[in-house]
Design a protein around this motif. Sequence first.
Motif, PDB file in Angstrom:
ATOM      1  N   ALA A  58       0.851  -1.117   0.117  1.00  0.00           N
ATOM      2  CA  ALA A  58      -0.036   0.037  -0.084  1.00  0.00           C
ATOM      3  C   ALA A  58       0.826   1.370  -0.201  1.00  0.00           C
ATOM      4  O   ALA A  58       0.438   2.124  -0.590  1.00  0.00           O
ATOM      5  CB  ALA A  58      -1.162  -0.099   1.233  1.00  0.00           C
ATOM      6  N   ARG A  59       1.809   1.133   0.953  1.00  0.00           N
ATOM      7  CA  ARG A  59       2.866   2.484   0.808  1.00  0.00           C
ATOM      8  C   ARG A  59       3.728   2.569  -0.774  1.00  0.00           C
ATOM      9  O   ARG A  59       3.679   3.632  -1.119  1.00  0.00           O
ATOM     10  CB  ARG A  59       3.775   2.064   1.915  1.00  0.00           C
ATOM     11  CG  ARG A  59       4.517   3.450   2.278  1.00  0.00           C
ATOM     12  CD  ARG A  59       5.624   3.073   3.353  1.00  0.00           C
ATOM     13  NE  ARG A  59       4.911   3.062   4.455  1.00  0.00           N
ATOM     14  CZ  ARG A  59       4.115   3.851   5.332  1.00  0.00           C
ATOM     15  NH1 ARG A  59       4.251   5.122   4.964  1.00  0.00           N
ATOM     16  NH2 ARG A  59       3.362   3.409   6.550  1.00  0.00           N
ATOM     17  N   GLU A  60       3.757   1.518  -1.215  1.00  0.00           N
ATOM     18  CA  GLU A  60       4.368   1.604  -2.656  1.00  0.00           C
ATOM     19  C   GLU A  60       3.498   2.212  -3.566  1.00  0.00           C
ATOM     20  O   GLU A  60       3.695   3.073  -4.149  1.00  0.00           O
ATOM     21  CB  GLU A  60       4.987   0.306  -3.100  1.00  0.00           C
ATOM     22  CG  GLU A  60       5.590   0.259  -4.312  1.00  0.00           C
ATOM     23  CD  GLU A  60       6.307  -1.272  -4.864  1.00  0.00           C
ATOM     24  OE1 GLU A  60       6.858  -1.384  -5.642  1.00  0.00           O
ATOM     25  OE2 GLU A  60       5.720  -2.274  -4.020  1.00  0.00           O
ATOM     26  N   VAL A  61       2.188   1.595  -3.635  1.00  0.00           N
ATOM     27  CA  VAL A  61       1.122   2.056  -4.287  1.00  0.00           C
ATOM     28  C   VAL A  61       1.119   3.861  -4.178  1.00  0.00           C
ATOM     29  O   VAL A  61       0.907   4.660  -5.066  1.00  0.00           O
ATOM     30  CB  VAL A  61       0.165   1.293  -4.321  1.00  0.00           C
ATOM     31  CG1 VAL A  61      -0.977   2.157  -5.039  1.00  0.00           C
ATOM     32  CG2 VAL A  61       0.068   0.029  -5.051  1.00  0.00           C
ATOM     33  N   ALA A  62       0.957   3.981  -2.974  1.00  0.00           N
ATOM     34  CA  ALA A  62       0.592   5.433  -2.549  1.00  0.00           C
ATOM     35  C   ALA A  62       1.629   6.272  -3.094  1.00  0.00           C
ATOM     36  O   ALA A  62       1.444   7.596  -3.341  1.00  0.00           O
ATOM     37  CB  ALA A  62       0.365   5.468  -0.916  1.00  0.00           C
ATOM     38  N   SER A  63       2.890   6.038  -3.315  1.00  0.00           N
ATOM     39  CA  SER A  63       3.887   6.649  -3.704  1.00  0.00           C
ATOM     40  C   SER A  63       3.808   7.268  -5.134  1.00  0.00           C
ATOM     41  O   SER A  63       4.447   8.201  -5.598  1.00  0.00           O
ATOM     42  CB  SER A  63       5.431   6.105  -3.470  1.00  0.00           C
ATOM     43  OG  SER A  63       5.498   4.959  -4.502  1.00  0.00           O
ATOM     44  N   VAL A  64       2.938   6.496  -6.010  1.00  0.00           N
ATOM     45  CA  VAL A  64       2.810   6.912  -7.480  1.00  0.00           C
ATOM     46  C   VAL A  64       1.363   7.412  -7.574  1.00  0.00           C
ATOM     47  O   VAL A  64       0.785   7.706  -8.727  1.00  0.00           O
ATOM     48  CB  VAL A  64       2.966   5.698  -8.282  1.00  0.00           C
ATOM     49  CG1 VAL A  64       4.561   5.354  -8.355  1.00  0.00           C
ATOM     50  CG2 VAL A  64       2.151   4.647  -8.079  1.00  0.00           C
ATOM     51  N   MET A  65       0.233   7.396  -6.758  1.00  0.00           N
ATOM     52  CA  MET A  65      -1.166   7.821  -6.638  1.00  0.00           C
ATOM     53  C   MET A  65      -1.120   9.327  -6.461  1.00  0.00           C
ATOM     54  O   MET A  65      -0.792   9.977  -5.602  1.00  0.00           O
ATOM     55  CB  MET A  65      -2.059   6.884  -6.023  1.00  0.00           C
ATOM     56  CG  MET A  65      -1.904   5.647  -6.147  1.00  0.00           C
ATOM     57  SD  MET A  65      -2.664   4.948  -7.875  1.00  0.00           S
ATOM     58  CE  MET A  65      -4.228   5.222  -7.509  1.00  0.00           C
TER      59      MET A  65
END
Length: 311
Positions: A117-124
Amino acid sequence: MMPDFPHRHLIGIEGLSPGEINFLLDEAEQWIAFNRSVRKLDDRLAGLTQVNAFFENSTRTLLSFEVAGKRLGAQVVNMHVAQSSVQKGETLLDTALTINAMRPDVFVMRHAAAGAAREVASVMDCPVINGGDGWGEHPTQALLDALTIRRRKGRIEGLKIAICGDIRHSRVARSNLLALRALGGDVRVVGPAALLPSTAELGGAPSFTDFDEGIAGADVVMMLRIQRERMEESLAERLDDYHALYGLTRARLAQAAPDAIVMHPGPINRGVEIASDVADDPERSAILEQVELGVAVRMACLDVLTRERRS
């Protein structure tokens, strides 16, 4: 973002102050009576798009996020991962970038990898809510559990809370340890030595391998299922006598406080970690209340995290 909750995303309980946790709980309170009314429609998220992408199976979390979004008036889209390009080898970040290009206003995800989730949040470009990431965290579950305890007991501070079962593989346990201890709960964990995390991971919370000793005098007994899908086959094979040693029965519950409540995040394995007559006890069990309050908590999170976009 409102000064009471300055975070753009909800990735975990870690990093939230007690005041920020209580703020979300207080925000959820308003939705409980709303959800018990016959007509359940609020338009504050009207015109906003909510995408739910669950890369692991879910009943309670996925359905409650969908219900929460629709009751707030959002356009809710559930991504069908089994029919998506993930099955063709597309990476998680490429999937996230693709969804981001469609300009959602809030993205809810569950994934088997801790940190996803943290990884995805970095590009959203929109707020991301973690619906569970591997062994990592499950923040909305901890919030709904805290709200359930607070409403049942009137407080969390000073309560003796025993989290029992497969602690090592549980994101629910990790988020609850953070949330309930931040709010002043006296939290301990109980389970077989092989299913307990390291002392460092527990952050000083006491641990017990003797079930009766661990729940003695507890005000709250929170049971967890054995997560066989996350453990080595050799370990799973050694747990055949689990119910005899660690299953919560009515006789065992007598070790807890006389007015102790029983909780479980689900799904329940009846006759393994909990007996049916305990799970279904209308006075002691708060399991279905947890499900109900989960919708209110998720409505609060969707509302709070999208306020800046709506201002």
